[in-house]
Each structure stands twice: as structure tokens, then as C-alpha cells.
Motif scaffolding. Structure first.
Motif, PDB file in Angstrom:
ATOM      1  N   ILE A  19      28.776  41.343  46.127  1.00 22.06           N
ATOM      2  CA  ILE A  19      29.493  40.506  45.153  1.00 22.06           C
ATOM      3  C   ILE A  19      29.270  39.025  45.468  1.00 22.06           C
ATOM      4  CG2 ILE A  19      31.824  39.761  44.457  1.00 22.06           C
ATOM      5  CD1 ILE A  19      32.614  42.787  44.619  1.00 22.06           C
TER       6      ILE A  19
ATOM      7  N   GLU B 203      32.640  44.906  41.207  1.00 23.51           N
ATOM      8  CA  GLU B 203      34.063  44.517  41.115  1.00 23.51           C
ATOM      9  C   GLU B 203      34.908  45.692  40.629  1.00 23.51           C
ATOM     10  OE1 GLU B 203      33.838  39.703  40.369  1.00 23.51           O
ATOM     11  OE2 GLU B 203      33.832  41.038  38.614  1.00 23.51           O
TER      12      GLU B 203
ATOM     13  N   LYS C 231      29.847  43.089  37.579  1.00 26.43           N
ATOM     14  CA  LYS C 231      30.960  43.831  36.971  1.00 26.43           C
ATOM     15  C   LYS C 231      31.116  45.216  37.602  1.00 26.43           C
ATOM     16  CE  LYS C 231      32.553  45.426  32.427  1.00 26.43           C
ATOM     17  NZ  LYS C 231      32.193  45.534  30.996  1.00 26.43           N
TER      18      LYS C 231
ATOM     19  N   LYS D  94      27.334  36.415  42.969  1.00 28.21           N
ATOM     20  CA  LYS D  94      28.049  35.204  42.500  1.00 28.21           C
ATOM     21  C   LYS D  94      27.244  33.952  42.833  1.00 28.21           C
ATOM     22  CE  LYS D  94      32.869  36.755  42.377  1.00 28.21           C
ATOM     23  NZ  LYS D  94      34.218  36.657  42.994  1.00 28.21           N
TER      24      LYS D  94
ATOM     25  N   LYS E  97      31.486  44.003  48.942  1.00 24.97           N
ATOM     26  CA  LYS E  97      31.928  42.599  49.001  1.00 24.97           C
ATOM     27  C   LYS E  97      30.755  41.658  49.294  1.00 24.97           C
ATOM     28  CE  LYS E  97      36.818  43.165  50.199  1.00 24.97           C
ATOM     29  NZ  LYS E  97      37.857  43.027  51.254  1.00 24.97           N
TER      30      LYS E  97
ATOM     31  N   GLU F 259      38.072  47.540  42.495  1.00 24.18           N
ATOM     32  CA  GLU F 259      39.328  47.580  41.726  1.00 24.18           C
ATOM     33  C   GLU F 259      39.851  49.014  41.616  1.00 24.18           C
ATOM     34  OE1 GLU F 259      40.540  47.007  37.077  1.00 24.18           O
ATOM     35  OE2 GLU F 259      38.965  45.685  37.857  1.00 24.18           O
TER      36      GLU F 259
END
Length: 381
Positions: free
Chosen positions: A369, A348, A345, A373, A366, A352
Motif C-alpha cells: 500500500i 486496502e 483498492k 501510494k 501494508k 479492511e
């Protein structure tokens, strides 16, 4: 005849050995003088006498190998406990390396010797000072001054103590003694200025701060205190000029603006006062995120991950234009939280909020992330 010949041979061998030692010592001394300490140590080791042992200890001390230097000094004293120079140098090294108990032991032995060297009492005082035993430290400094009325470092230590305690008259006794010996000692002049300043005698402090500037001590704290003295002595023009000089020190801008605002306020120049007070507030607000970030770095180095993360969050909240501080929050959250969803979170949110983030940080975020994931995916199967 044979007896004479044997004695002659022994004398030749002795002379040869002494000559070889002298030669090795000369080579070692030359290497030491040139700063080639490791090679000098090797040469001194070939000599093997007390002088060479002392030089080995000094060489280790100089290159920063304090453990070996201490061991070498101790070995010398084991062989010759009355070697005061070795004991004195060891005492100073023990003090430097914060071995306060052993240092105290060394200096107590030295002050008990017949020499009564003021330096021994000074370093005894320094050791007590490090142990926060001010009364014993001051007693030792005073004895050093009794032994040598011009012992500047002991006079300074006593003056500094009494200035810190805001006991002006006692401070001035020792400060003035020091200045009689060396009238341009900037440390002593600074203490004298502070003795008056801390006592609220701003008029008396002014000439001493001015003298510091005249001696080239153009430091921000001198300008800051001198400006305040001018202000409190009702010399607004001098106060303004000095606060403007303080503006040339970036880390003192907030203080300079605040001082200018106060002077203009007293002079009833309200628009100027408002202008500088607002600038002071802006400057303090600009510095606040930097301070939080600095504290965050310190906490991280100490292994205090949660505290570090909280400080970086504060830094980011004070200035949300600085995406780097939020990236640090992401990294620290990655270290602190076991739940991969919480860690994900944060990264991201970073991308954002900051679509224009620098490419290398964007790439790092990135990549992380993707890794998190993948971690979540495997954990759910």
C-alpha cells in the motif's frame, strides 16, 4: 629371427591393450552397478568399443540426460544399423520423450526384422496409442499376442481399450486370456470388474471388486464401485458398510455421504437419508473453493493472470473466511491492472475485511500500500 621378435612384440602390445581395455571396462561396469553413472561414463569412454558406447547411452538415459542418450544411441546405429538392442532401447526412449515420429520409425524397422519379437509389436502399439491411432495400435497388440499368447501387457492394452469402448465381450476375450496366465493380476481383475460394471451387470462385477480388496487393493475407487454394485444388487447392509469404509478417504467423503443417503432413501429411512445428503452437499461446498484455488494456481503458472485472478475471486466468494484467497486476488490484480488506484483498492479492502489477518500477510499488504501510494504521488506531480 627378427621377424619373429617383431611379431612377438606386436602380440605383447595387443595383449597389453586388450588387458587395459578389459580392466577399464571392469572398473566402468562396477561404477555403473553402484549407480555412479557420471564416473562410469568417463571410464566407458576410455574403452571406446560398441559395448561401452551402449553403456554410455544407458547411463545418460538413467540419469535423465535424454538428449545425450539419444545422440549416443544414434551414433551407435550409424556405425552398426543392425544392432537391434540399441535400436530397441532408442525406440523406447523416443517414445518416453514423446518423439513419436522417430519412435515409430525405430519400431517399424524392428518389426520388419527376422526376430518377430512380440515386444517390438507391443511398443509399436504403444506408439500408435500415443498418436491416438487406436486401430493401428490394436493391430500391433494383436500381433504381439499372436507371437506370444501370454504377452500380458498387450492383452491388458486390448482389454483396456474394449472396456473403455464398453464392448464387454471383446474385452473379456483378452482379459480372460491374461488371467489364465496370471490369475492374481490386479490390473486384469480390475478391468474384468469394470467390463461388467460399465455394462450394468453389477451382480457379476461384485466378486471381482471383492477379489481386488482381498488382494490388498483397498483403493477408494474399488470401495466406491463395489458399494454402488451392492446398492444396485439390493444388498443394502453391504452397501452401507462399504460406503462407511469409503468415508476413511478424505477426498471421497462427498461420494460416501451421497451413497449413504441414496441407500437410506431406498430403505425408506428418510431422516438418515436427509442427514447424509445434507452432509454430502456441505462437503461438496467445502471442496469447491479449494478446486477454484487449485485452478487459479494452474492458470497463474501458465501465465494467464486475468483467468487466475477470476478463479481466486470465485474461491474467495465461495468461502470468505479464507483471507489467503483474497490476498492472491490482490497480488494478481497488482500484476494485471496498470491503474495503481485499482491495485491500491484491493489491498486496502483486504485489510479492511480482515483486521485479524496473520501478521506476515498484514505487513506485506501494508508495505505494498505504501509503495503504490508513493507511485500515485509521483505520477501526479
Amino acid at each position: 629371427m627378427r621377424k619373429i621378435r617383431v611379431s612377438y612384440i606386436v602380440l605383447i602390445l595387443f595383449s597389453f591393450k586388450a588387458g587395459a581395455q578389459t580392466s577399464a571396462l571392469s572398473v566402468a561396469d562396477s561404477l555403473y552397478a553402484l549407480g555412479n553413472y557420471t564416473s562410469a561414463i568417463n571410464e566407458y569412454a576410455k574403452v571406446g568399443n560398441e559395448k561401452s558406447s551402449l553403456q554410455i547411452a544407458r547411463a545418460y538415459n538413467t540419469i535423465g540426460n535424454y538428449d545425450k542418450a539419444i545422440a549416443q544411441y544414434k551414433a551407435i546405429l550409424d556405425n552398426n544399423p543392425k544392432f537391434e538392442l540399441a535400436r530397441f532401447e532408442l525406440g523406447k526412449l523416443l517414445l518416453k520423450t514423446k518423439n513419436h515420429g522417430p519412435a515409430l520409425e525405430m519400431f517399424h524397422v524392428l518389426v520388419a526384422s527376422e526376430q518377430k519379437n512380440p515386444e517390438y509389436f507391443y511398443y509399436l502399439g504403444r506408439t500408435y496409442e500415443s498418436l491416438k491411432q487406436a486401430d493401428k495400435a490394436n493391430k500391433a497388440f494383436k500381433i504381439a499376442v499372436e507371437k506370444d499368447s501370454t504377452h500380458l501387457r498387450s492383452l491388458y492394452s486390448l482389454g483396456k481399450y474394449y472396456v473403455g469402448q464398453e464392448i464387454k465381450d471383446s474385452a473379456l476375450v483378452y482379459i480372460d486370456k491374461g488371467l489364465r496366465f496370471y490369475e492374481n493380476d490386479v490390473a486384469m481383475i480390475n478391468l474384468k470388474a469394470l467390463a461388467f460394471f460399465n455394462n450394468g451387470q453389477f451382480k457379476q462385477a461384485i466378486p471381482h471388486f471383492e477379489r481386488l480388496l482381498g488382494l490388498g487393493e483397498e483403493k477408494p475407487f474399488v470401495y466406491e464401485k463395489l458399494a454402488f454394485c451392492y446398492f444396485r444388487n439390493w444388498e443394502p447392509e453391504k452397501a452401507l458398510a462399504t460406503y462407511h469404509k469409503l468415508e476413511s478417504f478424505p477426498n471421497k467423503l462427498a461420494v460416501a455421504y451421497s451413497g449413504l443417503g441414496e441407500v437410506f432413501f431406498e430403505e425408506k429411512e428418510l431422516d438418515s437419508a436427509q442427514y447424509y445428503i445434507e452432509k454430502s452437499i456441505e462437503e461438496r461446498m467445502a471442496l469447491l473453493p479449494q478446486e477454484y484455488a487449485s485452478l487459479g494456481r494452474i492458470a497463474r503458472l501458465k501465465g494467464q493472470t486475468k483467468k487466475s485472478m477470476d478463479l481466486y475471486i470465485k474461491a474467495w466468494e465461495e468461502n470468505k473466511d479464507n483471507y489467503y484467497n483474497y490476498y492472491q486476488v490482490c497480488v494478481l490484480a497488482d500484476e494485471y491492472y496498470k491503474d495503481p488506484k485499482i491495485r491500491l483498492k484491493h489491498y486496502e479492502k483486504l485489510l479492511e475485511m480482515y483486521p485479524e489477518i496473520v501478521p506476515w500477510l498484514e505487513e506485506r499488504a501494508k508495505n505494498r500500500i505504501s509503495e503504490i501510494k508513493e507511485e500515485i504521488h509521483f505520477a501526479s506531480n
